[in-house]
Enzyme design. Structure first.
Site, PDB file in Angstrom:
ATOM      1  N   GLY A 145      -5.254  -9.898   7.132  1.00  0.00           N
ATOM      2  CA  GLY A 145      -6.666  -9.634   7.362  1.00  0.00           C
ATOM      3  C   GLY A 145      -7.186  -8.718   6.271  1.00  0.00           C
ATOM      4  N   GLN A 183     -12.701  -2.608   2.194  1.00  0.00           N
ATOM      5  CA  GLN A 183     -11.451  -2.504   1.449  1.00  0.00           C
ATOM      6  C   GLN A 183     -11.578  -3.038   0.026  1.00  0.00           C
ATOM      7  OE1 GLN A 183      -9.053  -4.316   4.862  1.00  0.00           O
ATOM      8  NE2 GLN A 183      -7.560  -2.925   3.976  1.00  0.00           N
ATOM      9  N   CYS A 212      -1.416  -1.696   6.778  1.00  0.00           N
ATOM     10  CA  CYS A 212      -2.774  -1.823   6.222  1.00  0.00           C
ATOM     11  C   CYS A 212      -2.663  -1.951   4.716  1.00  0.00           C
ATOM     12  CB  CYS A 212      -3.591  -0.587   6.604  1.00  0.00           C
ATOM     13  SG  CYS A 212      -5.273  -0.614   5.950  1.00  0.00           S
ATOM     14  N   LEU A 213      -3.389  -2.891   4.138  1.00  0.00           N
ATOM     15  CA  LEU A 213      -3.343  -3.082   2.686  1.00  0.00           C
ATOM     16  C   LEU A 213      -3.889  -1.864   1.944  1.00  0.00           C
ATOM     17  CD1 LEU A 213      -4.479  -6.817   2.474  1.00  0.00           C
ATOM     18  CD2 LEU A 213      -2.177  -5.924   2.117  1.00  0.00           C
ATOM     19  N   HIS A 268      -8.043  -4.199  14.206  1.00  0.00           N
ATOM     20  CA  HIS A 268      -7.796  -3.445  12.971  1.00  0.00           C
ATOM     21  C   HIS A 268      -8.975  -3.596  12.002  1.00  0.00           C
ATOM     22  CE1 HIS A 268      -4.849  -1.986   9.768  1.00  0.00           C
ATOM     23  NE2 HIS A 268      -5.843  -2.465   9.044  1.00  0.00           N
ATOM     24  N   GLU A 269      -9.463  -4.830  11.839  1.00  0.00           N
ATOM     25  CA  GLU A 269     -10.541  -5.078  10.868  1.00  0.00           C
ATOM     26  C   GLU A 269     -11.878  -4.517  11.357  1.00  0.00           C
ATOM     27  OE1 GLU A 269      -9.428  -5.763   8.144  1.00  0.00           O
ATOM     28  OE2 GLU A 269      -7.524  -6.655   8.735  1.00  0.00           O
ATOM     29  N   HIS A 319     -11.966  -0.984  10.599  1.00  0.00           N
ATOM     30  CA  HIS A 319     -12.314  -0.747   9.186  1.00  0.00           C
ATOM     31  C   HIS A 319     -13.837  -0.684   9.011  1.00  0.00           C
ATOM     32  CE1 HIS A 319      -8.774  -0.549   6.691  1.00  0.00           C
ATOM     33  NE2 HIS A 319      -8.260  -1.677   7.159  1.00  0.00           N
TER      34      HIS A 319
HETATM   35 NI    NI Z   1      -6.321  -2.339   7.029  1.00  0.00          NI
END
Ligand code: NI
Length: 181
Positions: free
Chosen positions: A46, A51, A88-89, A130-131, A134
């Site tokens: 995701g 991000q 998380c990226l 999660h998204e 963000h």
């Molecule tokens: Ni993340």
């Protein structure tokens, strides 16, 4: 293909609430394409617009063979909870157990402005939560219990990528073991 650099923990855009999308124009369609390309390249399950440096309420996901996106998401969480590893990226290489709702009903819009409702459970429900976090300036480490959060913040400060000045800080090393969102 328009792969964008992924912002890392410490970038103020990751701690800000993203704006609603009003115009479903070609800029939004390009944003969805960039998010999708960047997510698949990472690879991640995701990715949210902040991000990649865009403070708009848009995210993408990839699970099994399905790739999707959601704009201006509103989530309704089920009562049942799940435990599971999450990464998380924007926090490369670190994975912690994070409690989430098991079922989620996600309402929002497609990039063409059409209303859509998606029912997710387990990993898809985790990704949606999660998204959407963000988009509200919340990172998954903020969702951990007190002791685990302390450990996570310590681990982050010990990470090789922590505190790098731009442009290095803009590039995620992508080491999330497939659990980066
Ligand atoms: Ni993340």
């Amino acid at each position: 293909m328009a792969i964008q650099p992924i912002r890392l923990f410490g970038d103020p855009i990751l701690a800000s609430r993203a704006e609603e999308v009003d115009d479903f124009d070609k800029e939004i369609r390009k944003l969805v394409t960039d998010l999708t390309d960047t997510m698949l390249d990472a690879p991640g399950a995701g990715l949210a617009a902040p991000q990649i440096g865009v403070s708009l309420r848009v995210f993408t996901w990839a699970i099994d063979d399905e790739v999707g996106h959601l704009i201006n998401p509103v989530l309704t969480l089920g009562a049942e909870e799940q435990d599971g590893d999450e990464g998380c990226l924007s926090i490369p290489g670190l994975i912690y157990n994070c409690k989430r709702a098991f079922h989620v009903v996600a309402n929002g819009f497609t990039m063409h402005g059409e209303p859509v409702e998606i029912v997710g459970e387990e990993l898809l429900a985790r990704i949606f939560q999660h998204e959407t976090d963000h988009l509200n300036g919340i990172l998954f480490v903020d969702r951990l219990d007190k002791e685990m959060r302390k450990k996570a913040l310590f681990d982050i400060k010990e990470s090789e990528w922590f505190g790098l000045k731009e442009p290095e800080i803009r590039f995620s090393p992508h080491a999330t073991g497939g659990l980066g969102f």
